[in-house]
Design a protein around this motif. Structure first.
Motif, PDB file in Angstrom:
ATOM      1  N   LEU A 172      -3.683  -9.615  -1.044  1.00 60.82           N
ATOM      2  CA  LEU A 172      -3.381  -9.169  -2.483  1.00 60.82           C
ATOM      3  C   LEU A 172      -4.199 -10.279  -3.446  1.00 60.82           C
ATOM      4  CD1 LEU A 172      -1.788  -7.717  -4.500  1.00 60.82           C
ATOM      5  CD2 LEU A 172       0.086  -9.430  -4.380  1.00 60.82           C
ATOM      6  N   PHE A 173      -4.401 -11.449  -3.141  1.00 58.21           N
ATOM      7  CA  PHE A 173      -4.923 -12.368  -3.896  1.00 58.21           C
ATOM      8  C   PHE A 173      -6.309 -12.115  -3.996  1.00 58.21           C
ATOM      9  CE2 PHE A 173      -7.546 -16.235  -4.430  1.00 58.21           C
ATOM     10  CZ  PHE A 173      -7.131 -16.774  -5.581  1.00 58.21           C
ATOM     11  N   LEU A 174      -7.175 -11.769  -3.005  1.00 57.59           N
ATOM     12  CA  LEU A 174      -8.607 -11.508  -3.335  1.00 57.59           C
ATOM     13  C   LEU A 174      -8.767  -9.966  -3.759  1.00 57.59           C
ATOM     14  CD1 LEU A 174      -9.480 -12.123   0.580  1.00 57.59           C
ATOM     15  CD2 LEU A 174     -10.009 -13.392  -1.458  1.00 57.59           C
ATOM     16  N   ALA A 175      -7.835  -9.114  -3.756  1.00 61.93           N
ATOM     17  CA  ALA A 175      -7.709  -7.893  -4.298  1.00 61.93           C
ATOM     18  C   ALA A 175      -7.469  -7.975  -5.842  1.00 61.93           C
ATOM     19  CB  ALA A 175      -6.782  -6.819  -3.930  1.00 61.93           C
ATOM     20  N   LEU A 176      -6.834  -8.970  -6.193  1.00 61.28           N
ATOM     21  CA  LEU A 176      -6.490  -9.131  -7.804  1.00 61.28           C
ATOM     22  C   LEU A 176      -7.797 -10.198  -8.287  1.00 61.28           C
ATOM     23  CD1 LEU A 176      -2.686  -9.661  -7.760  1.00 61.28           C
ATOM     24  CD2 LEU A 176      -4.127  -7.666  -8.596  1.00 61.28           C
ATOM     25  N   CYS A 177      -8.355 -10.853  -7.556  1.00 63.43           N
ATOM     26  CA  CYS A 177      -9.380 -11.620  -8.017  1.00 63.43           C
ATOM     27  C   CYS A 177     -10.515 -10.787  -8.369  1.00 63.43           C
ATOM     28  CB  CYS A 177     -10.017 -12.699  -7.119  1.00 63.43           C
ATOM     29  SG  CYS A 177      -9.045 -14.000  -6.587  1.00 63.43           S
ATOM     30  N   PHE A 178     -10.730  -9.582  -7.935  1.00 60.20           N
ATOM     31  CA  PHE A 178     -11.970  -8.832  -8.240  1.00 60.20           C
ATOM     32  C   PHE A 178     -11.760  -8.347  -9.565  1.00 60.20           C
ATOM     33  CE2 PHE A 178     -13.942  -4.434  -8.599  1.00 60.20           C
ATOM     34  CZ  PHE A 178     -15.108  -4.619  -8.448  1.00 60.20           C
ATOM     35  N   PRO A 179     -10.544  -7.835 -10.162  1.00 62.91           N
ATOM     36  CA  PRO A 179     -10.504  -7.293 -11.566  1.00 62.91           C
ATOM     37  C   PRO A 179     -10.461  -8.440 -12.598  1.00 62.91           C
ATOM     38  CG  PRO A 179      -8.318  -6.798 -10.366  1.00 62.91           C
ATOM     39  CD  PRO A 179      -9.451  -7.328  -9.354  1.00 62.91           C
ATOM     40  N   LEU A 180      -9.847  -9.507 -12.055  1.00 61.43           N
ATOM     41  CA  LEU A 180      -9.504 -10.847 -12.797  1.00 61.43           C
ATOM     42  C   LEU A 180     -10.808 -11.336 -13.238  1.00 61.43           C
ATOM     43  CD1 LEU A 180      -6.524 -12.541 -11.284  1.00 61.43           C
ATOM     44  CD2 LEU A 180      -6.700 -11.580 -13.621  1.00 61.43           C
ATOM     45  N   VAL A 181     -11.840 -11.536 -12.413  1.00 60.68           N
ATOM     46  CA  VAL A 181     -13.388 -12.087 -12.588  1.00 60.68           C
ATOM     47  C   VAL A 181     -13.953 -11.068 -13.215  1.00 60.68           C
ATOM     48  CG1 VAL A 181     -15.263 -13.064 -11.547  1.00 60.68           C
ATOM     49  CG2 VAL A 181     -12.918 -13.638 -10.487  1.00 60.68           C
ATOM     50  N   PHE A 182     -14.187  -9.931 -12.685  1.00 59.09           N
ATOM     51  CA  PHE A 182     -15.135  -9.019 -13.300  1.00 59.09           C
ATOM     52  C   PHE A 182     -14.652  -8.374 -14.307  1.00 59.09           C
ATOM     53  CE2 PHE A 182     -16.539  -9.288  -8.848  1.00 59.09           C
ATOM     54  CZ  PHE A 182     -17.802 -10.037  -8.878  1.00 59.09           C
ATOM     55  N   ALA A 229       0.769  -1.175  -0.005  1.00 59.32           N
ATOM     56  CA  ALA A 229       0.019   0.018   0.056  1.00 59.32           C
ATOM     57  C   ALA A 229       0.908   1.182   0.151  1.00 59.32           C
ATOM     58  CB  ALA A 229      -0.873  -0.081   1.220  1.00 59.32           C
ATOM     59  N   LEU A 230       2.031   1.314   0.796  1.00 59.46           N
ATOM     60  CA  LEU A 230       2.870   2.324   0.696  1.00 59.46           C
ATOM     61  C   LEU A 230       3.460   2.589  -0.600  1.00 59.46           C
ATOM     62  CD1 LEU A 230       4.899   2.147   4.159  1.00 59.46           C
ATOM     63  CD2 LEU A 230       3.447   3.866   3.485  1.00 59.46           C
ATOM     64  N   ASN A 231       3.900   1.398  -1.367  1.00 61.88           N
ATOM     65  CA  ASN A 231       4.417   1.715  -2.473  1.00 61.88           C
ATOM     66  C   ASN A 231       3.622   2.070  -3.602  1.00 61.88           C
ATOM     67  OD1 ASN A 231       6.964   0.665  -1.564  1.00 61.88           O
ATOM     68  ND2 ASN A 231       6.331  -1.459  -2.174  1.00 61.88           N
ATOM     69  N   ILE A 232       2.224   1.659  -3.515  1.00 60.88           N
ATOM     70  CA  ILE A 232       1.160   2.358  -4.482  1.00 60.88           C
ATOM     71  C   ILE A 232       1.026   3.954  -4.313  1.00 60.88           C
ATOM     72  CG2 ILE A 232      -1.266   2.118  -5.057  1.00 60.88           C
ATOM     73  CD1 ILE A 232      -1.026  -0.956  -4.552  1.00 60.88           C
ATOM     74  N   LYS A 233       0.894   4.061  -2.941  1.00 56.79           N
ATOM     75  CA  LYS A 233       0.804   5.608  -2.361  1.00 56.79           C
ATOM     76  C   LYS A 233       1.829   6.324  -2.937  1.00 56.79           C
ATOM     77  CE  LYS A 233       0.293   8.543   1.623  1.00 56.79           C
ATOM     78  NZ  LYS A 233       1.651   9.177   1.534  1.00 56.79           N
ATOM     79  N   ASP A 234       3.053   6.083  -2.802  1.00 60.39           N
ATOM     80  CA  ASP A 234       4.234   6.686  -2.964  1.00 60.39           C
ATOM     81  C   ASP A 234       4.360   6.898  -4.629  1.00 60.39           C
ATOM     82  OD1 ASP A 234       5.074   7.156  -0.590  1.00 60.39           O
ATOM     83  OD2 ASP A 234       6.552   5.453  -0.428  1.00 60.39           O
ATOM     84  N   SER A 235       4.201   6.099  -5.311  1.00 59.61           N
ATOM     85  CA  SER A 235       3.999   5.837  -6.788  1.00 59.61           C
ATOM     86  C   SER A 235       3.035   6.879  -7.471  1.00 59.61           C
ATOM     87  CB  SER A 235       3.884   4.524  -7.374  1.00 59.61           C
ATOM     88  OG  SER A 235       4.792   3.727  -7.116  1.00 59.61           O
ATOM     89  N   LEU A 236       1.888   7.032  -6.908  1.00 59.90           N
ATOM     90  CA  LEU A 236       0.758   7.779  -7.303  1.00 59.90           C
ATOM     91  C   LEU A 236       1.255   9.126  -6.962  1.00 59.90           C
ATOM     92  CD1 LEU A 236      -2.467   6.100  -6.171  1.00 59.90           C
ATOM     93  CD2 LEU A 236      -1.904   6.282  -8.553  1.00 59.90           C
ATOM     94  N   GLU A 237       1.779   9.512  -5.864  1.00 55.95           N
ATOM     95  CA  GLU A 237       2.114  10.813  -5.438  1.00 55.95           C
ATOM     96  C   GLU A 237       3.468  11.394  -6.103  1.00 55.95           C
ATOM     97  OE1 GLU A 237       0.380  10.800  -0.977  1.00 55.95           O
ATOM     98  OE2 GLU A 237       2.587  10.646  -1.119  1.00 55.95           O
ATOM     99  N   ARG A 238       4.315  10.555  -6.545  1.00 60.58           N
ATOM    100  CA  ARG A 238       5.816  11.082  -7.266  1.00 60.58           C
ATOM    101  C   ARG A 238       5.241  11.581  -8.574  1.00 60.58           C
ATOM    102  NH1 ARG A 238       8.236   6.925  -4.778  1.00 60.58           N
ATOM    103  NH2 ARG A 238       8.359   5.913  -6.920  1.00 60.58           N
ATOM    104  N   ARG A 239       4.518  10.362  -9.356  1.00 61.46           N
ATOM    105  CA  ARG A 239       4.407  10.664 -10.821  1.00 61.46           C
ATOM    106  C   ARG A 239       3.305  11.423 -11.390  1.00 61.46           C
ATOM    107  NH1 ARG A 239       5.691   4.206 -12.362  1.00 61.46           N
ATOM    108  NH2 ARG A 239       7.673   3.860 -11.064  1.00 61.46           N
ATOM    109  N   SER A 240       3.586  12.431 -11.863  1.00 57.71           N
ATOM    110  CA  SER A 240       2.341  13.203 -12.267  1.00 57.71           C
ATOM    111  C   SER A 240       1.665  12.647 -13.370  1.00 57.71           C
ATOM    112  CB  SER A 240       2.798  14.704 -12.870  1.00 57.71           C
ATOM    113  OG  SER A 240       4.055  14.485 -13.852  1.00 57.71           O
ATOM    114  N   SER A 241       2.561  11.930 -14.301  1.00 60.07           N
ATOM    115  CA  SER A 241       1.877  11.047 -15.498  1.00 60.07           C
ATOM    116  C   SER A 241       0.507  10.288 -14.724  1.00 60.07           C
ATOM    117  CB  SER A 241       2.721  10.342 -15.985  1.00 60.07           C
ATOM    118  OG  SER A 241       3.421   9.239 -15.189  1.00 60.07           O
TER     119      SER A 241
END
Length: 765
Positions: A443-453, A132-144
């Motif tokens: 992480l497995f449950l979180a990825l199941c959501f986009p994989l299925v739906f 979660a920290l890595n995702i947060k940092d990536s979103l905050e650092r990269r303007s793209s």
């Protein structure tokens, strides 16, 4: 001053009977679109796949049943509705939720004090959850990534607006077309004319509000769902109850094996059975999660299944009735009653996406992504129920144009599917991000959501994209136009704010001018409205140059929307002093959530502002005296105990000077939700008879008696001469056109015309 809507979502914590009443209302507002899908789903599916055997009927029925069970039922009812932002739904609600947990908003006006609002509920990822920290940092650092996330949200919102145009056209035309086989000589021209008349009537009653429309339409929709269920049971029993075999998903495989490419094309018709599913989430601000879940689970889902099974049973015996399957399977003698109810239901179906469109545009305006428009709140109890006149009439005109130009439900259906699937894919992406960043689930449950739906939605998208030439281009054109409007407005607003930050007046210059500000100070309070949350705006320099005198008390007022639905009234204002005490200059940041209602008149606002300013002055004096006494008596340990003993998170009990030292220069703010209390001994408590405080309060009272003046800047935004051609085109023409034609600042800020002074200024961005 009473800020309407400051506790709007408290009313969503309802007991059983009010919840059931809300669930009844959702039938009239949320589920009309999905409820009318039996009018056209099978006729569209079997226009691509002719019925040659039982496998065709059972395969199509199985596809429809599992599509409804998987996307609206499993995805929205049980997962997506839980990703609401304090009771608000829709793509912008998801975006604001992400903005709270990661600084991805392109407008850099976030303050540390915003995170202390009670409804902010900021729970940053813990160090143990590195993902979660890595995702947060990536979103905050990269303007793209920030821009990509914003474009995704804007695209989803644009698709919902496109749905608001296509839903009324499709539903009403499908219902009226039933007359073609019943009345001799009732041709296409007559269908178009009657549809246009019904659409004009539907949009004309929107001004009465969602609540009134919901209670008016809900009985008709309840009757409609009863008709669907009862006619479905009748057809099942009379024609072929063996269609219940379609619960076996193997028939989906057999359907594709037999029809291959034609079956793939038929998916574009099958997706129509879930049109309006996004309204469950987008309309959440009008109702509650529990009400929407109860209505779908207990009424909508079973009735839709019965309706489709009944039609399939009829087709098993009458395979050539696909063109008018809905009306042909109605029992003899009941055509006209069912037709009247179907027409009413089709009108009501439009209500779902119209309400969702209003909600999305209101949220996008508050978050700085849509030009300012007039918003009318139609309910005193539920502040999510709104009406936007300009959007309402725009939707009506576009619906009439679509009906008059397409003249066929088949082409509209092709357009309809693309808009619906596009919105669903955006929702899946944003909810996945919420799962990873905020919910912090496995992480497995979180990825199941986009994989299925996500996989199912991409399959449907690939099917509907093949229909671009046959009308599917329409929602893409609508979405592209609205996407351009919203992105250019956001882009211009961000550049204007950045220009104001760069050009703000330095504190050294203010100190050089002295307390007279280089001019004459006359009694009165000047309220200078600007967007800066810190510093002295450059427009103030224009007022000093243009006016022969300036007011004895100047307050820089910033109306700021924070990424939460509601800001409690007691936490609304942040005050701080600008310049030394003898300047009598202050900054007031008035914070609102994106669903808050600003209904107060200027007299109430002025009264509350002065009362809040007096509290600020008294508290400032107390804190200064408190620190002075503590330093004299060397009671640092007492200071620590007094702060630690107070309620956690209550920043009102933290001394002002300590708060200012904590934050960076120019960012400090103090909320005025209560009086300072302390557990200190009486020997170190400040006294109330501070002569400087009494002088400042008397000066404030004198200024208030002299009246208020509203100082507004009329800004013209222009691109710099060395800018790219595309930027000049976007800012100098497109953004300038939107600024000239959106709601004026005086109306938007609700200030009296008699007390306004305006100066012009050009911002080079």
């Amino acid at each position: 001053m009473e800020i309407a809507g400051s506790h709007a979502h408290d009313s969503k914590d309802l007991s059983v009977w009010p919840t059931l009443a809300l669930a009844f209302q959702t039938l009239g507002v949320v589920y009309g679109d999905m409820g009318t899908s039996p009018l056209y789903v099978f006729s569209d599916v079997f226009s691509k796949v002719p019925i040659e055997s039982d496998v065709d009927v059972l395969g199509a029925l199985s596809l429809v049943m599992y599509t409804i069970a998987l996307l609206p039922f499993a995805k929205y009812v049980f997962i997506v509705l839980k990703a609401n932002d304090n009771g608000e739904g829709g793509t912008f609600a998801l975006y604001s939720l992400i903005c709270r947990y990661a600084k991805v908003n392109l407008l850099p006006n976030r303050q540390v004090a915003d995170e202390q609002i009670s409804s902010f509920r900021l729970k940053l990822p813990t160090p143990e959850l590195e993902r979660a920290l890595n995702i947060k940092d990536s979103l905050e650092r990269r303007s793209s990534l920030k821009t990509l996330l914003l474009l995704l949200v804007l695209m989803g919102t644009s698709m919902i607006i496109g749905d608001g145009i296509l839903t009324p056209a499709m539903s009403v035309m499908s219902a009226v077309s039933g007359l073609q086989g019943e009345i001799r000589g009732f041709g296409t021209n007559a269908v178009v004319l009657v549809s246009v008349i019904i659409l004009v009537g539907l949009f004309s009653i929107q001004q009465f509000g969602t609540s009134k429309v919901g209670f008016t339409f809900a009985p008709a929709l309840a009757l409609w769902f009863f008709c669907l269920g009862s006619i479905g049971i009748y057809n099942l029993v009379k024609y072929d109850i063996t269609v219940l075999r379609a619960f076996n998903p193997a028939y989906v495989y057999l359907f594709f094996k037999k029809n291959s490419t034609q079956a793939w094309s038929a998916l574009g018709g099958c997706v129509l059975c879930i049109t309006g599913a996004e309204a469950m989430f987008a309309d959440l601000g009008h109702f509650s999660v529990r009400a929407i879940q109860i209505a779908f689970t207990c009424v909508v889902f079973p009735c839709l299944l019965l309706a489709y099974m009944g039609q399939a049973a009829y087709l098993m015996k009458h395979p050539h009735s696909t063109g008018r399957i809905f009306y042909d399977c109605v029992p003899d003698g009941l055509f006209w009653p069912v037709f009247v109810i179907a027409t009413l239901a089709a009108m009501i179906a439009s209500q779902a996406m119209i309400s969702a469109t209003f909600s999305c545009i209101k949220q996008s305006m508050a978050l700085g992504c849509f030009p300012r428009l007039k918003i009318i709140h139609t309910s005193r109890k539920l502040m999510g129920q709104i009406y936007i006149p300009v959007i309402n009439w725009f939707l009506m005109i576009m619906c009439v144009v679509v009906v008059a130009s397409f003249r066929s439900t088949t082409d509209i259906a092709n357009a309809y599917g693309i808009a619906e699937v596009g919105v669903m894919i955006v929702s899946t992406t944003l909810v996945t991000l919420v799962m990873l960043l905020i919910w912090q689930i496995n992480l497995f449950l979180a990825l199941c959501f986009p994989l299925v739906f996500g996989t199912v939605e991409l399959i449907y998208l690939s099917a509907v994209l093949t229909k671009i030439k046959d009308g599917g281009w329409l929602p893409l054109v609508f979405a592209s136009c609205f996407l351009c409007v919203m992105y250019v407005w956001n882009y211009g607003s961000v550049l204007k704010y950045q220009s104001e930050v760069r050009e703000k007046i330095s504190m050294d210059l203010m100190l050089d001018l002295g307390s007279s500000l280089g001019t004459v100070r006359v009694p009165g309070i000047g309220l200078l409205y600007n967007e800066l949350v810190q510093g002295v705006p450059s427009i103030f320099g224009q007022f000093l140059l243009s006016l022969p005198a300036i007011h004895s008390t100047v307050v820089f007022v910033c109306i700021k929307y924070v990424p939460i639905p509601v800001v409690p009234q007691e936490e609304r204002f942040l005050f701080r002093r600008v310049c030394p005490r003898d300047y009598h200059m202050f900054r007031c940041v008035a914070r609102y959530g994106y669903t808050d209602v600003r209904k107060e008149d200027h007299h109430s606002f002025e009264q509350l502002l002065v009362e809040s300013l007096e509290k600020f002055l008294r508290r400032e004096s107390q804190d200064l005296a408190l620190e002075s006494n503590l330093n004299d008596l060397d009671l640092d340990s007492v200071s620590v105990r007094s702060r630690d003993s107070d309620t956690a998170g209550d920043d009102l009990r933290i001394p002002l000077m300590w708060d200012q030292r904590l934050e960076e220069a120019g960012e400090a703010g103090t909320s005025l939700s209560g009086e300072t209390t302390s557990g200190l001994p009486s020997s170190v408590m400040p006294s109330d008879d501070d002569p400087s405080l009494e002088y400042e309060l008397s000066a404030l009272k004198e200024a208030m008696n002299s009246g208020f003046t509203y100082l507004l800047g009329h800004g013209d935004v222009r691109a710099k001469k060395n800018s790219w051609f595309i930027k000049k085109l976007a800012i100098n023409y497109f953004y300038a056109f939107l600024r000239r034609n959106c709601r004026a600042g005086t109306a938007n800020l609700r200030v009296p015309h008699m007390n306004i002074m305006q100066v012009g200024m050009t911002y080079m961005v």
